[in-house]
Design a protein around this motif. Structure first.
Motif, PDB file in Angstrom:
ATOM      1  N   TYR A  51     -33.914  39.792  -3.397  1.00  0.00           N
ATOM      2  CA  TYR A  51     -32.881  38.933  -3.977  1.00  0.00           C
ATOM      3  C   TYR A  51     -32.504  39.310  -5.414  1.00  0.00           C
ATOM      4  O   TYR A  51     -31.914  38.517  -6.125  1.00  0.00           O
ATOM      5  N   TYR A  52     -32.868  40.503  -5.848  1.00  0.00           N
ATOM      6  CA  TYR A  52     -32.542  40.954  -7.203  1.00  0.00           C
ATOM      7  C   TYR A  52     -33.168  40.086  -8.287  1.00  0.00           C
ATOM      8  O   TYR A  52     -32.687  40.076  -9.411  1.00  0.00           O
ATOM      9  N   THR A  53     -34.214  39.345  -8.008  1.00  0.00           N
ATOM     10  CA  THR A  53     -34.838  38.504  -9.033  1.00  0.00           C
ATOM     11  C   THR A  53     -36.324  38.811  -9.095  1.00  0.00           C
ATOM     12  O   THR A  53     -36.954  39.163  -8.095  1.00  0.00           O
ATOM     13  N   ALA A  54     -36.874  38.644 -10.283  1.00  0.00           N
ATOM     14  CA  ALA A  54     -38.289  38.930 -10.474  1.00  0.00           C
ATOM     15  C   ALA A  54     -39.160  37.968  -9.668  1.00  0.00           C
ATOM     16  O   ALA A  54     -40.168  38.369  -9.067  1.00  0.00           O
ATOM     17  N   LYS A  55     -38.773  36.676  -9.649  1.00  0.00           N
ATOM     18  CA  LYS A  55     -39.598  35.686  -8.962  1.00  0.00           C
ATOM     19  C   LYS A  55     -39.741  36.004  -7.477  1.00  0.00           C
ATOM     20  O   LYS A  55     -40.850  36.021  -6.925  1.00  0.00           O
ATOM     21  N   MET A  56     -38.600  36.298  -6.833  1.00  0.00           N
ATOM     22  CA  MET A  56     -38.639  36.579  -5.414  1.00  0.00           C
ATOM     23  C   MET A  56     -39.296  37.932  -5.129  1.00  0.00           C
ATOM     24  O   MET A  56     -39.912  38.119  -4.072  1.00  0.00           O
ATOM     25  N   THR A  57     -39.175  38.869  -6.059  1.00  0.00           N
ATOM     26  CA  THR A  57     -39.829  40.165  -5.871  1.00  0.00           C
ATOM     27  C   THR A  57     -41.344  40.011  -5.907  1.00  0.00           C
ATOM     28  O   THR A  57     -42.065  40.554  -5.064  1.00  0.00           O
ATOM     29  N   TYR A  58     -41.843  39.273  -6.904  1.00  0.00           N
ATOM     30  CA  TYR A  58     -43.287  39.027  -6.982  1.00  0.00           C
ATOM     31  C   TYR A  58     -43.768  38.284  -5.725  1.00  0.00           C
ATOM     32  O   TYR A  58     -44.814  38.599  -5.152  1.00  0.00           O
ATOM     33  N   LYS A  59     -42.962  37.309  -5.314  1.00  0.00           N
ATOM     34  CA  LYS A  59     -43.361  36.495  -4.172  1.00  0.00           C
ATOM     35  C   LYS A  59     -43.425  37.350  -2.907  1.00  0.00           C
ATOM     36  O   LYS A  59     -44.366  37.244  -2.102  1.00  0.00           O
ATOM     37  N   ALA A  60     -42.430  38.222  -2.734  1.00  0.00           N
ATOM     38  CA  ALA A  60     -42.406  39.082  -1.559  1.00  0.00           C
ATOM     39  C   ALA A  60     -43.578  40.056  -1.571  1.00  0.00           C
ATOM     40  O   ALA A  60     -44.232  40.284  -0.542  1.00  0.00           O
ATOM     41  N   THR A  61     -43.857  40.607  -2.743  1.00  0.00           N
ATOM     42  CA  THR A  61     -44.947  41.592  -2.825  1.00  0.00           C
ATOM     43  C   THR A  61     -46.291  40.928  -2.551  1.00  0.00           C
ATOM     44  O   THR A  61     -47.140  41.468  -1.822  1.00  0.00           O
ATOM     45  N   LEU A  62     -46.491  39.742  -3.136  1.00  0.00           N
ATOM     46  CA  LEU A  62     -47.759  39.046  -2.913  1.00  0.00           C
ATOM     47  C   LEU A  62     -47.911  38.598  -1.465  1.00  0.00           C
ATOM     48  O   LEU A  62     -49.026  38.544  -0.931  1.00  0.00           O
ATOM     49  N   SER A  63     -46.775  38.273  -0.836  1.00  0.00           N
ATOM     50  CA  SER A  63     -46.868  37.815   0.555  1.00  0.00           C
ATOM     51  C   SER A  63     -47.363  38.928   1.472  1.00  0.00           C
ATOM     52  O   SER A  63     -47.934  38.661   2.531  1.00  0.00           O
ATOM     53  N   LEU A  64     -47.120  40.177   1.071  1.00  0.00           N
ATOM     54  CA  LEU A  64     -47.614  41.292   1.885  1.00  0.00           C
ATOM     55  C   LEU A  64     -49.133  41.390   1.837  1.00  0.00           C
ATOM     56  O   LEU A  64     -49.735  42.018   2.712  1.00  0.00           O
ATOM     57  N   LEU A  65     -49.695  40.831   0.785  1.00  0.00           N
ATOM     58  CA  LEU A  65     -51.145  40.869   0.636  1.00  0.00           C
ATOM     59  C   LEU A  65     -51.793  39.610   1.174  1.00  0.00           C
ATOM     60  O   LEU A  65     -52.995  39.397   0.994  1.00  0.00           O
ATOM     61  N   SER A  66     -50.977  38.754   1.795  1.00  0.00           N
ATOM     62  CA  SER A  66     -51.485  37.486   2.313  1.00  0.00           C
ATOM     63  C   SER A  66     -51.512  37.513   3.835  1.00  0.00           C
ATOM     64  O   SER A  66     -50.960  38.398   4.482  1.00  0.00           O
ATOM     65  N   VAL A  67     -52.136  36.468   4.374  1.00  0.00           N
ATOM     66  CA  VAL A  67     -52.111  36.264   5.818  1.00  0.00           C
ATOM     67  C   VAL A  67     -50.682  35.949   6.232  1.00  0.00           C
ATOM     68  O   VAL A  67     -49.967  35.229   5.539  1.00  0.00           O
ATOM     69  N   GLN A  68     -50.221  36.495   7.339  1.00  0.00           N
ATOM     70  CA  GLN A  68     -48.857  36.267   7.767  1.00  0.00           C
ATOM     71  C   GLN A  68     -48.604  34.783   7.979  1.00  0.00           C
ATOM     72  O   GLN A  68     -49.434  34.052   8.494  1.00  0.00           O
ATOM     73  N   GLN A  69     -47.406  34.362   7.545  1.00  0.00           N
ATOM     74  CA  GLN A  69     -46.931  32.985   7.631  1.00  0.00           C
ATOM     75  C   GLN A  69     -47.683  32.038   6.704  1.00  0.00           C
ATOM     76  O   GLN A  69     -47.446  30.843   6.709  1.00  0.00           O
ATOM     77  N   THR A  70     -48.625  32.552   5.912  1.00  0.00           N
ATOM     78  CA  THR A  70     -49.359  31.714   4.963  1.00  0.00           C
ATOM     79  C   THR A  70     -49.458  32.449   3.632  1.00  0.00           C
ATOM     80  O   THR A  70     -49.932  33.583   3.592  1.00  0.00           O
ATOM     81  N   PHE A  71     -49.005  31.788   2.590  1.00  0.00           N
ATOM     82  CA  PHE A  71     -48.953  32.454   1.296  1.00  0.00           C
ATOM     83  C   PHE A  71     -50.289  32.277   0.572  1.00  0.00           C
ATOM     84  O   PHE A  71     -50.474  31.373  -0.228  1.00  0.00           O
ATOM     85  N   VAL A  72     -51.253  33.117   0.918  1.00  0.00           N
ATOM     86  CA  VAL A  72     -52.576  33.083   0.284  1.00  0.00           C
ATOM     87  C   VAL A  72     -52.916  34.522  -0.079  1.00  0.00           C
ATOM     88  O   VAL A  72     -53.515  35.258   0.717  1.00  0.00           O
ATOM     89  N   PRO A  73     -52.525  34.973  -1.257  1.00  0.00           N
ATOM     90  CA  PRO A  73     -52.764  36.379  -1.645  1.00  0.00           C
ATOM     91  C   PRO A  73     -54.243  36.712  -1.679  1.00  0.00           C
ATOM     92  O   PRO A  73     -55.101  35.870  -1.963  1.00  0.00           O
ATOM     93  N   ASN A  74     -54.546  37.960  -1.388  1.00  0.00           N
ATOM     94  CA  ASN A  74     -55.872  38.548  -1.514  1.00  0.00           C
ATOM     95  C   ASN A  74     -56.830  38.130  -0.408  1.00  0.00           C
ATOM     96  O   ASN A  74     -58.016  38.397  -0.500  1.00  0.00           O
ATOM     97  N   PHE A  75     -56.358  37.427   0.622  1.00  0.00           N
ATOM     98  CA  PHE A  75     -57.218  37.057   1.751  1.00  0.00           C
ATOM     99  C   PHE A  75     -56.698  37.736   3.014  1.00  0.00           C
ATOM    100  O   PHE A  75     -55.499  37.724   3.283  1.00  0.00           O
ATOM    101  N   LYS A  76     -57.599  38.332   3.749  1.00  0.00           N
ATOM    102  CA  LYS A  76     -57.249  38.986   5.011  1.00  0.00           C
ATOM    103  C   LYS A  76     -58.077  38.350   6.127  1.00  0.00           C
ATOM    104  O   LYS A  76     -59.302  38.412   6.120  1.00  0.00           O
TER     105      LYS A  76
END
Length: 890
Positions: A125-150
């Motif tokens: 979305y061309y914004t820092a907030k959404m970029t951080y959120k998208a990147t962290l979501s890749l490190l989270s469990v799918q459909q749950t926004f919990v970074p650093n947990f697999k």
């Protein structure tokens, strides 16, 4: 034509007004309902595209993730503002490029034969907030926004690919560096001091920005553009660009006419405020002289610039055609709302685009795309509706009455190039290369682990691999893609590749054509990095397909040089005419120069003309006249000699020693003939002979005259009773005088030849436009010694003859000698100043004329009266008449 232009301007105006009304309406609704008009999304990351990897061996699934750049206005969870997002359909090709590359790899049995790649695509979305959120979501469990947990092993993140603009890439890099995840950015990445130390796992599919800056300078120098305008986005990136490019331009003798800052895309209210604030300076700047404008910005800036260009004519005169130069960050893309706006202003633009080739099968792949092709593609629905201006939501009851429904079978070829291109773009090509690089790195890692297992080493389960372990293999990767291009990284993590110089052709229907007109190779030898094919370039119609000129002032034409204007930039100057004796052979010369020695300046000082060889030639009028005179006097001298020899027994012929008479006539004959040595192009032989022969022969003639004079005087003195001079009278004395005087002159000439002899030379400076071919006398002192000696002989002869002029003589010999010496001395006294004041062939002509005149004077004064008596008054040529005249005088 005028009617068509008027209609187009009217339609564009209506579209612009409608766009502004829509934006103001949105802004008003937000303010009325106290809604935050920023980009907001309560979900983890909307517009998600996810395809799970197939489990082939064990539990290993490697994922490649790309961050796609789409500008979207979304709604908060409790309010309904805009039902549909406003996106950039063109960026959807990046999504397709990733899907195509993964498909190619999974179908290739030679790469990861037992492993399939999966991928997730998320929106920044061309914004820092959404970029951080998208990147962290890749490190989270799918459909749950919990970074650093697999919580499962089927989705093992291996690498990140993204983004298209530098800000997105930088924000992603902050998170990926913490987790040591390799990131391959397919767009620009701002060079920051210590980038490799801060982001050691960052790989750039596009070479450094600095290469494009140097390429820009070389492009300006190639077309001789020294006066340009600069447009830069109004943020930190734009500041850094200006701090870099302005000194670089100055170092390469290029000046900027103006600098305009383009507002950075932000919220709706900020867009309106910043846009109208910048419009005034934008209009003023584009009223200046620069025909070339260099733009630094990214895709959102292009949207702002289009609005400003479209609005400017309503506040001022229409902006004339320009040559737009842009870097690889830029892409001529459009929102669906802007697709009807005229884009022909950018016709003929030139950009440095990321090098690309057409991968085999990609065109066929995108032709198969349909709205139903993937169940979890969160982008295709928006892309299809925005591109074809239709709706896919009929079944949901959300279709408006005036909205056309989509069939799902629309052809992508019908979409204007501003919205979507069928050919692979540079950024999409970089996405594919990034996927290939990761896949081959994984393949190399897999082979390495298999080797360790066969050798009985430590067992490392491939399914438990961490993303940071891919880095050593990715760093050393070197592969060839299906298009034949090599993909590898240098020590800075930048792909070793170049840029294509692209000429953009824009058409009224929104279609565009990319034409590759050159190449920028940063790895090429110095000075050969840029290659341009001028014949392929199409300029804006306002230039009539003539190379545009972009200067502070007109060229200084040949014959003029530049003179700096006080108080102006060094690119602005006056043109002044070259001083006398100098030229300027090209346009815009900094200073006039002198021509080579064998050339001279033209009257307009614009060229050097070869000098004409100048020497006294037999073929020119002056040479012909002098040759004719020499031959004529030689012929007369021979006639006189023949007459004296024929009448040698007469009293006149016997008087005053016949030997002296014959010697004098022969020496005069040689004097006349010696002048022929002075005519023609000087050579070594003629230069040695001309002065020597002239000096010695003339000395013989003067010696004979002196001997004649002395003989007359001694003969008179010997007739006196008791005179002791009788023993001196005779032929021996006369011969002695001639030999002694001649040997002295010969000695001077020998000394001259032995010390500094004459030689052929050229004088290039005495006469303008001529090279004087002359005999350099070697030693001027010796030359004047020869002349001085002859002069002394003449003076002595004159003095002796003058003192004997009243002596009784039947034929007035002393008087005739006196007259001849008077003529001789007068000629040679006038010769010296005349000779010194002339140049070139006229100097030679003066010497020849002096020789002819003095020799003719001796011939005429001494022998004409005697020839008259011999030929016309033979009655006076008798002994009785001689004795009678002597007695009368006594």
């Amino acid at each position: 034509m005028e009617i068509c232009v008027g209609k187009r301007s009217f339609v564009n105006g209506i579209i612009l007004v409608l766009m502004l009304i829509l934006i103001l309406l949105c802004h008003s609704v937000c303010k009325t309902h106290s809604i935050n008009c920023s980009i907001y999304d309560p979900l983890p990351v909307p517009h998600e595209y996810y395809q799970p990897g197939d489990l082939v061996i064990g539990e290993i699934v490697s994922q490649v993730v790309i961050m796609s750049d789409k500008l979207t206005f979304t709604k908060p969870p409790t309010e309904t503002l805009i039902d549909e997002p406003v996106s950039l359909p063109k960026n959807y090709q990046h999504v397709l490029a990733l899907a195509f590359a993964v498909k190619e790899i999974n179908e290739n049995p030679n790469i990861l034969s037992n492993i399939s790649l999966g991928f997730r695509i998320l929106n920044s979305y061309y914004t820092a907030k959404m970029t951080y959120k998208a990147t962290l979501s890749l490190l989270s469990v799918q459909q749950t926004f919990v970074p650093n947990f697999k919580c499962h092993t089927q989705n093992n993140l291996i690498a990140l690919i993204g983004g298209c603009i530098s800000e997105v890439s930088a924000n992603m890099a902050i998170v990926s560096a913490i987790h040591k995840t390799p990131q391959l950015t397919y767009g620009s990445f701002l060079p920051v001091q210590g980038t490799k130390r801060l982001f050691p796992f960052l790989y750039q599919m596009v070479p450094s920005e600095s290469h494009q800056h140097k390429g820009l300078v070389q492009l300006l120098q190639h077309f001789k553009w020294t006066w340009i305008g600069l447009l830069a986005v109004d943020d930190d990136k734009g500041d850094r660009f200006l701090q870099t490019i302005v000194p670089l331009l100055s170092q390469n003798y290029v000046c900027y006419d103006f600098i305009v800052r383009i507002p950075k895309w932000g919220f709706v209210d900020e867009l309106l405020e910043l846009g109208f604030e910048s419009l005034k300076s934008f209009i003023i700047a584009f009223g200046r002289k620069a025909n070339v404008v260099f733009i630094y910005g990214e895709p959102p800036s292009f949207m702002i610039l289009r609005i400003m260009l479209l609005t400017a004519p309503y506040y001022s005169s229409p902006i004339q055609g320009r040559v737009w130069l842009v870097t690889s960050h830029w892409d001529f893309a459009s929102q669906s709302l802007q697709k009807q706006l005229d884009i022909q202003t950018f016709h003929g633009s030139m950009t440095f685009t990321v090098h690309s080739n057409q991968l085999v099968g990609f065109h066929d792949f995108i032709q198969m795309i349909r709205p139903s092709w993937a169940q979890r593609d969160g982008f295709i629905e928006d892309f299809w509706e925005q591109s074809f201006s239709c709706s896919l939501k009929m079944s949901k009851g959300q279709k408006e009455e005036k909205e056309e429904s989509c069939t799902g079978e629309e052809k992508l070829e019908s979409i204007p190039g501003l919205l979507f291109e069928m050919k692979m773009t540079g950024h999409s090509y970089s996405v594919c290369n990034a996927v290939y690089a990761v896949a081959h790195a994984l393949n190399a890692m897999y082979k390495s682990h298999s080797k360790h297992r066969r050798q009985g080493g430590d067992r490392l389960a491939f399914q438990n691999i961490e993303s940071w372990q891919v880095h050593p293999f990715l760093k050393d990767i070197a592969i060839n893609n299906s298009a034949g291009d090599t993909v590898r990284f240098d020590e800075n993590g930048e792909q070793v590749t170049g840029f294509d110089v692209t000429n953009w052709l824009m058409f009224a229907n929104g279609s565009l054509v990319r034409v590759k007109v050159g190449r920028l190779e940063p790895q090429a030898p110095l000075g050969k990095e840029l290659t341009i094919h001028d014949d392929r370039i199409v300029w804006h119609p306002s230039f009539n397909q003539v190379l545009p000129v972009s200067l502070c002032n007109d060229y200084c034409h040949p014959g003029y040089s530049k003179k700096k204007k006080e108080g102006e930039k060094f690119c602005c100057y006056d043109c002044v005419l070259c001083p006398e004796g100098t030229v300027s052979l090209q346009k815009d010369m900094d200073a006039c120069t002198k021509c080579p020695e064998d050339q001279y300046p033209s009257k307009d000082h614009s060229q050097c003309i070869p000098k004409v060889l100048c020497f006294l030639s037999y073929t020119e009028n002056l040479g012909i006249i002098l040759v004719t005179l020499a031959i004529f006097f030689s012929f007369i001298t021979m006639l006189v000699l023949r007459s004296f020899m024929k009448h040698r027994d007469t009293p006149i012929a016997k008087a005053n020693n016949q030997t002296l008479t014959y010697s004098l006539l022969i020496s005069l004959l040689l004097c006349f003939l010696s002048t022929l040595l002075f005519i023609g192009q000087p050579g070594e032989e003629t230069c040695l002979l001309r002065q020597m022969v002239f000096g010695i022969v003339f000395s013989v003639a003067l010696s004979c005259v002196l001997a004649k004079t002395v003989t007359v005087v001694l003969a008179f003195m010997a007739t006196k009773p008791g005179s002791g001079m009788r023993k001196w009278v005779g032929k021996r004395l006369a011969k002695s005088i001639v030999l002694i005087c001649t040997f002295i002159q010969a000695g001077i000439c020998i000394l001259w030849l032995s010390t500094s002899p004459p030689f052929p030379g050229s004088d290039m400076h005495s006469l303008n436009g001529e090279i004087i071919l002359e005999c350099n006398e070697g030693s001027a002192t010796m030359f004047y010694c020869v002349l001085g000696y002859m002069g002394s002989l003449a003076v002595i002869s004159f003095i002796v003859a003058f003192s004997a002029r009243k002596l009784p003589d039947s034929f007035n010999e002393a008087k005739f000698i006196t007259f001849s010496m008077l003529v001789f001395c007068s000629v040679w006294l006038s010769f010296v100043p005349t000779y010194m004041s002339t140049k070139g062939k006229y100097m030679v002509a003066v010497e020849i004329f002096s020789i002819l005149c003095s020799s003719a004077g001796l011939l005429g004064c001494i022998f004409f009266p005697k020839c008259y008596i011999i030929l016309f008054r033979p009655d006076l040529n008798s002994r009785e008449q001689i004795m009678a005249r002597k007695s009368e005088r006594m």
